[in-house]
Design a protein around this motif. Sequence first.
Motif, PDB file in Angstrom:
ATOM      1  N   SER A   1       2.744  22.107  28.385  1.00 33.51           N
ATOM      2  CA  SER A   1       3.488  22.327  27.031  1.00 33.51           C
ATOM      3  C   SER A   1       2.285  21.944  25.819  1.00 33.51           C
ATOM      4  O   SER A   1       2.618  22.373  24.872  1.00 33.51           O
ATOM      5  CB  SER A   1       4.788  21.265  26.777  1.00 33.51           C
ATOM      6  OG  SER A   1       4.240  19.840  26.583  1.00 33.51           O
ATOM      7  N   LYS A   2       1.231  21.158  26.153  1.00 31.41           N
ATOM      8  CA  LYS A   2       0.220  20.766  25.143  1.00 31.41           C
ATOM      9  C   LYS A   2      -0.751  22.133  25.026  1.00 31.41           C
ATOM     10  O   LYS A   2      -1.475  22.315  24.097  1.00 31.41           O
ATOM     11  CB  LYS A   2      -0.683  19.641  25.623  1.00 31.41           C
ATOM     12  CG  LYS A   2       0.502  18.521  25.532  1.00 31.41           C
ATOM     13  CD  LYS A   2      -0.555  17.239  26.086  1.00 31.41           C
ATOM     14  CE  LYS A   2       0.645  15.666  26.113  1.00 31.41           C
ATOM     15  NZ  LYS A   2      -0.185  14.695  26.631  1.00 31.41           N
TER      16      LYS A   2
ATOM     17  N   THR B   1      10.150  15.376  28.039  1.00 30.53           N
ATOM     18  CA  THR B   1      10.325  16.105  29.465  1.00 30.53           C
ATOM     19  C   THR B   1      10.120  14.912  30.244  1.00 30.53           C
ATOM     20  O   THR B   1      10.866  14.607  31.121  1.00 30.53           O
ATOM     21  CB  THR B   1       9.426  16.955  29.366  1.00 30.53           C
ATOM     22  OG1 THR B   1       9.335  18.041  28.961  1.00 30.53           O
ATOM     23  CG2 THR B   1       9.191  17.612  31.176  1.00 30.53           C
TER      24      THR B   1
ATOM     25  N   SER C   1      10.572  22.589  27.125  1.00 28.53           N
ATOM     26  CA  SER C   1       9.483  23.393  27.073  1.00 28.53           C
ATOM     27  C   SER C   1      10.021  25.057  26.858  1.00 28.53           C
ATOM     28  O   SER C   1       9.031  25.905  26.278  1.00 28.53           O
ATOM     29  CB  SER C   1       8.466  23.488  28.232  1.00 28.53           C
ATOM     30  OG  SER C   1       9.393  24.033  29.500  1.00 28.53           O
TER      31      SER C   1
ATOM     32  N   MET D   1       5.685  15.914  34.669  1.00 25.27           N
ATOM     33  CA  MET D   1       4.189  15.689  34.011  1.00 25.27           C
ATOM     34  C   MET D   1       3.592  16.764  33.867  1.00 25.27           C
ATOM     35  O   MET D   1       2.753  17.167  33.248  1.00 25.27           O
ATOM     36  CB  MET D   1       3.495  14.595  35.031  1.00 25.27           C
ATOM     37  CG  MET D   1       4.378  13.288  34.927  1.00 25.27           C
ATOM     38  SD  MET D   1       3.642  12.194  36.143  1.00 25.27           S
ATOM     39  CE  MET D   1       1.717  11.775  35.348  1.00 25.27           C
TER      40      MET D   1
ATOM     41  N   SER E   1       6.492  17.052  25.407  1.00 25.88           N
ATOM     42  CA  SER E   1       6.001  16.378  26.682  1.00 25.88           C
ATOM     43  C   SER E   1       6.455  14.997  26.770  1.00 25.88           C
ATOM     44  O   SER E   1       7.032  14.668  27.924  1.00 25.88           O
ATOM     45  CB  SER E   1       4.461  15.881  26.485  1.00 25.88           C
ATOM     46  OG  SER E   1       3.779  15.348  27.473  1.00 25.88           O
ATOM     47  N   ARG E   2       6.870  14.136  25.654  1.00 25.63           N
ATOM     48  CA  ARG E   2       7.438  13.241  25.726  1.00 25.63           C
ATOM     49  C   ARG E   2       9.029  13.144  26.087  1.00 25.63           C
ATOM     50  O   ARG E   2       9.519  12.472  27.169  1.00 25.63           O
ATOM     51  CB  ARG E   2       7.500  12.210  24.548  1.00 25.63           C
ATOM     52  CG  ARG E   2       6.129  11.806  24.109  1.00 25.63           C
ATOM     53  CD  ARG E   2       6.382  11.030  22.738  1.00 25.63           C
ATOM     54  NE  ARG E   2       4.745  10.216  22.289  1.00 25.63           N
ATOM     55  CZ  ARG E   2       4.795   9.288  21.404  1.00 25.63           C
ATOM     56  NH1 ARG E   2       5.747   8.876  20.687  1.00 25.63           N
ATOM     57  NH2 ARG E   2       3.620   8.919  21.278  1.00 25.63           N
TER      58      ARG E   2
ATOM     59  N   GLN F   1      -1.008  25.059  36.222  1.00 24.30           N
ATOM     60  CA  GLN F   1      -1.499  24.073  35.864  1.00 24.30           C
ATOM     61  C   GLN F   1      -2.897  23.640  36.715  1.00 24.30           C
ATOM     62  O   GLN F   1      -3.824  23.432  36.041  1.00 24.30           O
ATOM     63  CB  GLN F   1      -0.796  22.639  35.788  1.00 24.30           C
ATOM     64  CG  GLN F   1      -1.256  21.413  35.796  1.00 24.30           C
ATOM     65  CD  GLN F   1      -1.848  21.065  34.216  1.00 24.30           C
ATOM     66  OE1 GLN F   1      -1.765  21.872  33.318  1.00 24.30           O
ATOM     67  NE2 GLN F   1      -2.252  19.885  34.124  1.00 24.30           N
TER      68      GLN F   1
ATOM     69  N   GLY G   1       5.020  18.567  31.121  1.00 25.04           N
ATOM     70  CA  GLY G   1       4.431  17.865  29.834  1.00 25.04           C
ATOM     71  C   GLY G   1       2.814  18.307  29.522  1.00 25.04           C
ATOM     72  O   GLY G   1       2.532  18.563  28.410  1.00 25.04           O
ATOM     73  N   ALA G   2       2.063  18.459  30.423  1.00 23.23           N
ATOM     74  CA  ALA G   2       0.860  18.900  30.379  1.00 23.23           C
ATOM     75  C   ALA G   2       0.499  20.340  29.859  1.00 23.23           C
ATOM     76  O   ALA G   2      -0.089  20.650  28.832  1.00 23.23           O
ATOM     77  CB  ALA G   2       0.020  18.588  31.548  1.00 23.23           C
TER      78      ALA G   2
END
Length: 475
Positions: A46-47, A209, A192, A40, A206-207, A354, A43-44
């Motif tokens: 990577s945005k 991962t 990523s 998660m 994100s999806r 993060q 995923g965050a």
Amino acid sequence: MIGSIIGTGVFALPSALAPYGPISLVAFAAVTLGALALAMTFGALSKRTSSSGGPYVYAREAFGEFAGFLNAWSYWITAWAGNAAIVVAWVGYVEVFVNTDHRVGGSVLIALVGLWIPAAVNLTGVRNTGAFQVITTVVKFVPLIFMATIGLLFVDPDNFGPFNAGGHSTLGAISAAAAIALFSYLGLEAASVVAGRVRDPGRNVSRATVYGTLACAVIYILGTLAVFGTVSHGALGSSTAPFTDAANNIFGGTWAGNTVAVAAIVSGIGALNGWTMLCAEMPYAAARDGLFPGAFARTRGVGGVPVFGIVVSTVLASLITVFSYTRFEDVFTKIVLLSVLTAVIPYLFSAAAQLYWVLVRSRDGVTLGRLIRDVTVAALAMAFSYWSIQGSGYQTVYYGLFVLLLGLPVYVWLKRTGQEGGALDEAAPAASDVSPGSAAAVPPGPRAPETRSARLPGRRTTVVRFRGSARRDQH
């Protein structure tokens, strides 16, 4: 991404965990929660950027060039050392058919073949690498799904043995087993790392991962439980092909085990194929920014194949494989622990990055509920990373710290030769090319201008980035 996570590591894992007993299944469950927190987190992150490089990019953008270099260096070690661990497990299944008496010379030869076949595939280009990965990913699921479903019907509780077979304290046994179990999840960040080659990375990375990690978690835990319950504890500890032994015990004879062995062999080649690409992709991204030797950024062919990175990484994986076979008895476990340690360092930096973005740079406009969620997930990922380092053992931490610090002379050399920053300037996008998901895009919230200087032939160039724009001043 699943093709990089699932390799022969999971096929050898039950034997590596057997000395700890069924308590290792508790460790596996704990590792799964930590892996999901990491997934998660990636995923965050990577945005925020669509550039290739994964943990390297996140550390560099949050904490500067030196942190980025350490992450790239550590992850690069993880990639080629991890390939050595994968190929050692792969050899165990190949030797179901050849070199059945496990002569060291034969094992080494098989391992070298297993390392260089994927390297040859990667050298032919990205398209062939991707096609090869799809085929091997489909094949590898067959024995894993079988053991995670049908295999559970044949579990015999008497096969499990003592719950804490190693005689360690409960926490000590869980921590030690967890450090080994984490190896099965290495690669969760793969999407990523190659984000720059992914279509719509802000959405798909994100999806891939998070959902990829979830799918692997279910298969891993149920499959390992089935092997523990179908192979006696004593036999499991000495097995070089535990899934093969489990299939033979279920059906009797050898045909089922041979079928599983073939699938494991294909799985291992597929994992090595994906990780060989990662071996080159991370240093390629860092080299383009001047934070890795420039040879890693050179590409050949239509698809831009980073030949130097592929060849050098495979050579190093070959050397550590030969060294391990001639020096260690528990070859797989030794290399696994080193790979896990060098992987956890980039994971730790990514979780910290993060937290930095959430608490320092992106608080404006964020709801309280989302802020609490993001902070909690990142904090769990960071705590899990620290725990994994602790569980690796003193000897592994010593070797891991040593190889990590070997990167310092390389960094000094890069600074001395003035390589840093040049490639970054050349690759910096113009204002019209900047998109919300790109590496040059500024995360939400107010920020001061960032200035990065680079020495280019004949002039000094300063890149000044403001929110939503990039400007070059030459003087």
